[in-house]
Design an enzyme around this catalytic site. Sequence first.
Site, mmCIF file in Angstrom:
data_model
loop_
_atom_site.group_PDB
_atom_site.id
_atom_site.type_symbol
_atom_site.label_atom_id
_atom_site.label_comp_id
_atom_site.label_asym_id
_atom_site.label_seq_id
_atom_site.Cartn_x
_atom_site.Cartn_y
_atom_site.Cartn_z
ATOM 1 C CE LYS A 117 -13.218 17.607 113.161
ATOM 2 N NZ LYS A 117 -13.417 18.796 113.973
ATOM 3 C CE LYS A 199 -18.421 18.387 107.175
ATOM 4 N NZ LYS A 199 -18.594 18.998 108.428
ATOM 5 C CE LYS A 202 -14.102 24.525 110.106
ATOM 6 N NZ LYS A 202 -14.953 25.472 110.756
HETATM 7 P P1 TYM Z 1 -17.945 23.774 112.211
HETATM 8 O O1 TYM Z 1 -16.970 24.811 112.616
HETATM 9 O O2 TYM Z 1 -17.440 22.529 111.591
HETATM 10 O O3 TYM Z 1 -19.029 24.338 111.217
HETATM 11 C C1 TYM Z 1 -19.681 25.561 111.454
HETATM 12 C C2 TYM Z 1 -21.111 25.545 110.977
HETATM 13 O O4 TYM Z 1 -21.184 25.384 109.580
HETATM 14 C C3 TYM Z 1 -21.981 24.270 109.247
HETATM 15 N N1 TYM Z 1 -21.360 23.615 108.086
HETATM 16 C C4 TYM Z 1 -22.033 23.301 106.970
HETATM 17 N N2 TYM Z 1 -23.308 23.490 106.604
HETATM 18 C C5 TYM Z 1 -23.663 23.073 105.366
HETATM 19 N N3 TYM Z 1 -22.812 22.481 104.501
HETATM 20 C C6 TYM Z 1 -21.517 22.270 104.823
HETATM 21 N N4 TYM Z 1 -20.685 21.715 103.954
HETATM 22 C C7 TYM Z 1 -21.068 22.705 106.114
HETATM 23 N N5 TYM Z 1 -19.863 22.662 106.749
HETATM 24 C C8 TYM Z 1 -20.064 23.229 107.962
HETATM 25 C C9 TYM Z 1 -21.934 23.383 110.483
HETATM 26 O O5 TYM Z 1 -23.049 22.530 110.555
HETATM 27 C C10 TYM Z 1 -21.929 24.394 111.586
HETATM 28 O O6 TYM Z 1 -23.227 24.859 111.847
HETATM 29 N N6 TYM Z 1 -18.927 21.768 116.644
HETATM 30 C C11 TYM Z 1 -19.235 22.872 115.777
HETATM 31 C C12 TYM Z 1 -18.847 24.220 116.380
HETATM 32 C C13 TYM Z 1 -19.486 24.456 117.699
HETATM 33 C C14 TYM Z 1 -20.864 24.740 117.929
HETATM 34 C C15 TYM Z 1 -20.973 24.892 119.345
HETATM 35 C C16 TYM Z 1 -21.971 24.877 117.106
HETATM 36 C C17 TYM Z 1 -18.849 24.453 118.895
HETATM 37 N N7 TYM Z 1 -19.740 24.711 119.892
HETATM 38 C C18 TYM Z 1 -22.207 25.166 119.930
HETATM 39 C C19 TYM Z 1 -23.203 25.147 117.690
HETATM 40 C C20 TYM Z 1 -23.314 25.289 119.099
HETATM 41 C C21 TYM Z 1 -18.434 22.700 114.504
HETATM 42 O O7 TYM Z 1 -17.434 22.034 114.461
HETATM 43 O O8 TYM Z 1 -18.886 23.416 113.456
#
Ligand code: TYM
Length: 335
Positions: A117, A199, A202
């Site tokens: 990032k 990957k 978004k």
């Molecule tokens: P975020 O918002 O980037 O993604 C949300 C969830 O989707 C999964 N994910 C994917 N899984 C498979 N293939 C992909 N291409 C893909 N893109 C995203 C991510 O692994 C995630 O599970 N930091 C976290 C948000 C967060 C969080 C938390 C998660 C904040 N606090 C506490 C768990 C517990 C994040 O940025 O996810």
Amino acid sequence: MENEVQKKRILSGIQPSGDLTLGSYLGAIKNWAALADEYDCYYMLADMHTITVRQVPADLRRRTLTQLAAYIACGLDPEKNVLFVQSHVPAHAQLGWVLDCYTMFGELSRMTQFKDKSAKNADNINAGLFTYPSLMAADILLYQADLVPVGGDQKQHVEICRDIANRFNGIYGDVFKIPEPYIPKMGARVMSLTSPENKMSKSDKDPNGCVYILERPEDILRKFRKAVTDSEACVRYDPENKPGVSNLMQIYAVTTGRSFDAIEQEFAGHGYGDFKAAVGESVVEMLRPIREETERMLSDKAYLQGVYRAGAEKAARVANRTLGKVYKKVGFIDR
Ligand code: TYM
């Protein structure tokens, strides 16, 4: 009641920093709905994490509400799951600060997401982006979560959360439950349709690489038609040499429940055109009811407001209990 006390707890969340993607759906949300009976589940909308990257305020508000509607449309029944907005529960920020003081500069510097990032946002490498993992640790530890269902890319953040919790427990005794990541066997890493070595994300600059779960069917079909494959013209699972085809096979396997062997047989002797069309169709059919239900729910803002208010209340009750313990342990006097 007794039963509820014994249920293991789950906490997870998604940042409303962009529209929900097929990656987040297959890697995370799709698996959450099935857990509600067995576990005590808390799912947040991680709005506080999103401002580590600049957001347009009106868009963030719209996406947060849409994401809540989508959570419900994906099968997260608000009667069985606690659905809440992170910023509505102040304990997240409060514990986040405490944990900042128990998180090391060196370990934060090693986080892959921070490195990625900061490369992407070179003009805004702010302190929040750096300490993002200690806020995420607070999210998890406040609820004494046993399991954290996430996609593969978040494993490192759950690991640092465990390290922080162990460090804190080592000083003050057993304050935090040590959580385990819960990563699906299939769909843990959905790749971009146009650059399958990355990957699906978004924040992808290429709009054709990423499928959004609320997108129009014709757009989804077009993106799958354009998906990058290879020149072998053979549907075979080989992520190393055939990343594009293997990614599509993985998506198709999750949407249809078929094995890789069955998929190879289904498309033996067919060109990639047929295969890509079939994958696209299967995704459209899987997402159709979710899109329709999300749209229906978005027309009832009062209902959504009721859900997030009740969710924040329930979440705060659990979170404040942990925060109170932590404040006492570190030596803050009781108010
Ligand atoms: P975020 O918002 O980037 O993604 C949300 C969830 O989707 C999964 N994910 C994917 N899984 C498979 N293939 C992909 N291409 C893909 N893109 C995203 C991510 O692994 C995630 O599970 N930091 C976290 C948000 C967060 C969080 C938390 C998660 C904040 N606090 C506490 C768990 C517990 C994040 O940025 O996810």
